[in-house]
Design a protein around this motif. Structure first.
Motif, PDB file in Angstrom:
ATOM      1  N   GLU A  80     -16.268 -79.944  86.667  1.00 27.70           N
ATOM      2  CA  GLU A  80     -14.838 -79.862  86.880  1.00 27.70           C
ATOM      3  C   GLU A  80     -14.151 -80.061  85.539  1.00 27.70           C
ATOM      4  O   GLU A  80     -14.774 -80.516  84.569  1.00 27.70           O
ATOM      5  CB  GLU A  80     -14.363 -80.917  87.882  1.00 27.70           C
ATOM      6  CG  GLU A  80     -14.593 -82.340  87.426  1.00 27.70           C
ATOM      7  CD  GLU A  80     -14.151 -83.360  88.464  1.00 27.70           C
ATOM      8  OE1 GLU A  80     -14.032 -82.984  89.634  1.00 27.70           O
ATOM      9  OE2 GLU A  80     -13.936 -84.519  88.091  1.00 27.70           O
ATOM     10  N   SER A  81     -12.887 -79.718  85.495  1.00 30.93           N
ATOM     11  CA  SER A  81     -12.142 -79.875  84.248  1.00 30.93           C
ATOM     12  C   SER A  81     -11.738 -81.336  84.069  1.00 30.93           C
ATOM     13  O   SER A  81     -11.306 -81.990  85.018  1.00 30.93           O
ATOM     14  CB  SER A  81     -10.895 -78.984  84.260  1.00 30.93           C
ATOM     15  OG  SER A  81     -10.091 -79.243  83.133  1.00 30.93           O
ATOM     16  N   SER A 112      -6.978 -81.456  83.983  1.00 27.04           N
ATOM     17  CA  SER A 112      -6.533 -80.521  85.016  1.00 27.04           C
ATOM     18  C   SER A 112      -5.182 -80.960  85.549  1.00 27.04           C
ATOM     19  O   SER A 112      -4.935 -82.147  85.751  1.00 27.04           O
ATOM     20  CB  SER A 112      -7.551 -80.469  86.154  1.00 27.04           C
ATOM     21  OG  SER A 112      -7.129 -79.599  87.169  1.00 27.04           O
ATOM     22  N   PRO A 169      -7.259 -76.025  86.061  1.00 26.38           N
ATOM     23  CA  PRO A 169      -8.139 -76.736  85.139  1.00 26.38           C
ATOM     24  C   PRO A 169      -8.130 -76.111  83.737  1.00 26.38           C
ATOM     25  O   PRO A 169      -8.004 -74.901  83.576  1.00 26.38           O
ATOM     26  CB  PRO A 169      -9.514 -76.590  85.798  1.00 26.38           C
ATOM     27  CG  PRO A 169      -9.421 -75.323  86.584  1.00 26.38           C
ATOM     28  CD  PRO A 169      -8.002 -75.225  87.059  1.00 26.38           C
ATOM     29  N   ASP A 170      -8.285 -76.987  82.736  1.00 24.35           N
ATOM     30  CA  ASP A 170      -8.460 -76.550  81.350  1.00 24.35           C
ATOM     31  C   ASP A 170      -9.959 -76.359  81.129  1.00 24.35           C
ATOM     32  O   ASP A 170     -10.721 -77.334  81.056  1.00 24.35           O
ATOM     33  CB  ASP A 170      -7.900 -77.608  80.403  1.00 24.35           C
ATOM     34  CG  ASP A 170      -7.977 -77.165  78.941  1.00 24.35           C
ATOM     35  OD1 ASP A 170      -8.552 -76.097  78.669  1.00 24.35           O
ATOM     36  OD2 ASP A 170      -7.474 -77.909  78.074  1.00 24.35           O
ATOM     37  N   LEU A 171     -10.397 -75.117  81.032  1.00 18.08           N
ATOM     38  CA  LEU A 171     -11.830 -74.814  80.962  1.00 18.08           C
ATOM     39  C   LEU A 171     -12.433 -75.130  79.604  1.00 18.08           C
ATOM     40  O   LEU A 171     -13.648 -75.016  79.432  1.00 18.08           O
ATOM     41  CB  LEU A 171     -12.065 -73.340  81.316  1.00 18.08           C
ATOM     42  CG  LEU A 171     -11.586 -72.911  82.706  1.00 18.08           C
ATOM     43  CD1 LEU A 171     -11.960 -71.474  82.992  1.00 18.08           C
ATOM     44  CD2 LEU A 171     -12.150 -73.831  83.781  1.00 18.08           C
ATOM     45  N   GLN A 229     -12.149 -78.129  78.344  1.00 13.83           N
ATOM     46  CA  GLN A 229     -12.512 -79.544  78.429  1.00 13.83           C
ATOM     47  C   GLN A 229     -13.081 -79.790  79.820  1.00 13.83           C
ATOM     48  O   GLN A 229     -12.339 -79.811  80.796  1.00 13.83           O
ATOM     49  CB  GLN A 229     -11.283 -80.437  78.186  1.00 13.83           C
ATOM     50  CG  GLN A 229     -10.620 -80.213  76.842  1.00 13.83           C
ATOM     51  CD  GLN A 229      -9.451 -81.143  76.619  1.00 13.83           C
ATOM     52  OE1 GLN A 229      -9.571 -82.352  76.788  1.00 13.83           O
ATOM     53  NE2 GLN A 229      -8.307 -80.588  76.232  1.00 13.83           N
ATOM     54  N   MET A 230     -14.419 -79.959  79.870  1.00 16.95           N
ATOM     55  CA  MET A 230     -15.102 -80.059  81.159  1.00 16.95           C
ATOM     56  C   MET A 230     -15.804 -81.405  81.288  1.00 16.95           C
ATOM     57  O   MET A 230     -16.133 -82.065  80.299  1.00 16.95           O
ATOM     58  CB  MET A 230     -16.122 -78.929  81.315  1.00 16.95           C
ATOM     59  CG  MET A 230     -15.524 -77.532  81.240  1.00 16.95           C
ATOM     60  SD  MET A 230     -14.458 -77.141  82.657  1.00 16.95           S
ATOM     61  CE  MET A 230     -15.693 -76.897  83.925  1.00 16.95           C
TER      62      MET A 230
END
Length: 542
Positions: free
Chosen positions: A70-71, A74, A341-343, A345-346
């Motif tokens: 998951e991000s 997010s 979500p910001d992909l 930063q995971m």
């Protein structure tokens, strides 16, 4: 905003501590033969026994678990429309790349539009009453000022009337009546003098009796006039002055009281009007705020993307088909709707079994293997370990308690193409034991809380009690019981099971022999025991 901790994760593998690892590896290895290939000291002796040397080295302790990507950064968007539930009428498909301020979904506005129109009528009515109340305040103030001025003038005039009489009118009237009395006295004296002269003339024959009679009447009239004017003067001095003073003082007092009464009445009227105005103003303000809230609710029926990103709809209630985010679906106030979500930063979220969670703590390093990136190892750091068991654990029919753990990915490739929901395996390095004795886990077995190892020597195989420490998937720390370079059999479980079975069979045979001996003893003692049964009371029952 933080990612939702209630997202569904894959069910973790059950862990049962050291004993279950022994069972699992023993079954997979076929009684320990697998260790022969990976243990550096593994070999077969002259009796074809698979053994391994007890060695000293560093033992890495790790916890491995599966989780979902998951991000870590997010933006979550929830339903902000107040009320029980509201229907979704338009929606953008999940996975769509959206831009900031792009419309993502729309809610049904029919009920809110009707409520807004009704509230607008209420607000306009309240606003009209507030304006009328404000005008009424000005009217009451003006009226109070006029009434107060008139009452004050009446009071001043009443005081002036009192002063006018006491200092002016009374003195004038008093002097006037005193003057009348003095005139009457002079007239009387003149009349008497003339009467005397006429009487003397009549004696000498120069005046008639009739003239004397007439003059006597004039004297009588003068006496009466004097008496009358003297009486009026007495009444003025003793009665009329006091009466007038009391009357004018009473009028002045009454005018003063009327003035105070008028001022108080004016203040009360102004206060009441001001209170009505303030109350109507508050009502208007409340109605306006309610109207503005309805307007804001109508605006919130159109949900826009707060930033650029890939659209991911909430699945917090995945077990409930009626709560899915879809056209025609119903959502409630503050229900999570979607996230962006910001992909770049995971992180990975996993659930760790209660038997292992005490080993995991913030800051520990990890290795991450994602199924969509075969052969690629990512590195991460434990960011957070939940202090309370995940709620789904209480619904698990097995009664398993699991703790949500978040791991940040430190070296995420820019072209990895990882998406939220992908599955990965995380190995958390929880400890590193330097320079400890260790053996393969297949070399140790447990019975009744005690651990055993089978040491192979020149005189054969010897079973020893050992004290174990930490362990990982392959090796276990040995604190007491064996020495470095001694060789241990890798089929400890099989041997312990066989010995236990043999001991149980031997114990059963001994118990059987003891039982037969007891039967023989009972047969020898039987006459003494049976003698009382031959009593006359027992005979008829035969």
């Amino acid at each position: 905003m933080k990612p939702d901790p209630d997202r569904r994760l894959p069910k973790p593998r059950r862990r049962g501590g050291f004993v279950k690892w022994l069972l699992l590896l023993a079954l997979l290895s076929g009684g320990g033969y697998g260790a022969y290939f990976f243990w550096p000291g593994g070999k077969r002796d002259e009796n074809q026994q698979i053994t391994a040397a007890v060695t000293r080295g560093n033992l890495s302790i790790s916890v491995t678990e599966r989780g979902e990507l998951e991000s870590s950064k997010s933006v979550d968007v929830a339903c902000e429309v107040e009320g029980q539930q509201i229907k979704i009428v338009e929606i953008v498909p999940e996975g769509t790349q959206v831009k900031k301020d792009q419309v993502v979904l729309k809610f049904d506005t029919e009920a809110l539009t009707k409520a807004y129109a009704e509230q607008e009528v209420k607000w306009k009515t309240a606003d009209g009453k507030a304006k009328a109340a404000k005008e009424e305040v000005e009217i009451q103030k003006s009226k109070a000022e006029g009434d107060n001025a008139k009452a004050e003038i009446d009071w001043k005039l009443a005081k002036l009337d009192l002063k006018k009489y006491t200092d002016g009118e009374y003195e004038v009237e008093l002097n006037k009546r005193k003057g009348a009395v003095e005139k009457d006295r002079r007239d009387l004296d003149e009349a008497k003098q003339k009467l005397g002269e006429l009487k003397n003339l009549m004696k000498k024959g120069f005046a008639t009796l009739e003239q004397v009679r007439v003059q006597e009447g004039s004297v009588k009239n003068s006496e009466f006039q004097l008496s009358s004017d003297a009486g009026n003067l007495l009444v003025l001095e003793k009665f009329e002055r006091e009466r007038k003073v009391v009357e004018f003082e009473a009028k002045a007092k009454d005018a003063e009281r009327n003035m105070e009464r008028t001022k108080a009445s004016g203040r009360a009227a102004v206060t009441k009007a001001q209170s009505d105005y303030e109350g109507s103003t508050i009502t208007e303000s409340l109605e306006k705020k309610t109207l503005e809230r309805f307007k804001a609710q109508l605006d919130k029926c159109i949900v826009k993307a707060p930033q650029d990103g890939i659209l991911v709809y909430s699945k917090s209630r995945y077990w409930d088909p009626s709560s899915r985010i879809q056209a025609g679906g119903m959502v409630y106030f503050h229900q999570p709707v979607f996230s962006l979500p910001d992909l770049t930063q995971m992180q990975i979220k996993m659930k760790i079994h209660e038997s292992m969670v005490k080993k995991v703590s913030k800051g520990q390093k990890c290795e991450i293997r994602v199924e969509s990136l075969p052969g690629h190892v990512l590195h991460g750091t434990v960011r957070n370990v939940a202090t309370m068991a995940h709620s789904e654990g209480y619904w698990d029919e097995r009664g398993v308690k699991e703790y949500v753990t978040i791991v940040n990915i430190n070296d995420l490739p820019s072209d990895a193409g990882l998406l939220p929901g992908m599955t990965g395996e995380v190995k958390v390095f929880v400890n590193e034991l330097p320079n400890v004795l260790m053996t393969p886990v297949q070399a140790v077995s447990e019975r009744d809380g005690q651990h055993y190892a089978y040491v192979a020597g020149k005189n054969g195989v010897e079973r020893r009690e050992v004290v174990v420490g930490e362990n990982n998937e392959k090796f276990v720390e040995i604190k007491e019981g064996v020495q470095e370079d001694e060789r241990v059999c890798l089929d400890a479980r099989t041997r312990l099971v066989a010995e236990t079975k043999a001991e149980n069979e031997a114990a059963g045979a001994d118990a059987k022999k003891e039982g037969k001996k007891e039967e023989k003893k009972d047969v020898k003692k039987e006459p003494a025991v049976a003698a009382p049964a031959a009593s006359p009371v027992a005979a008829p029952n035969k």
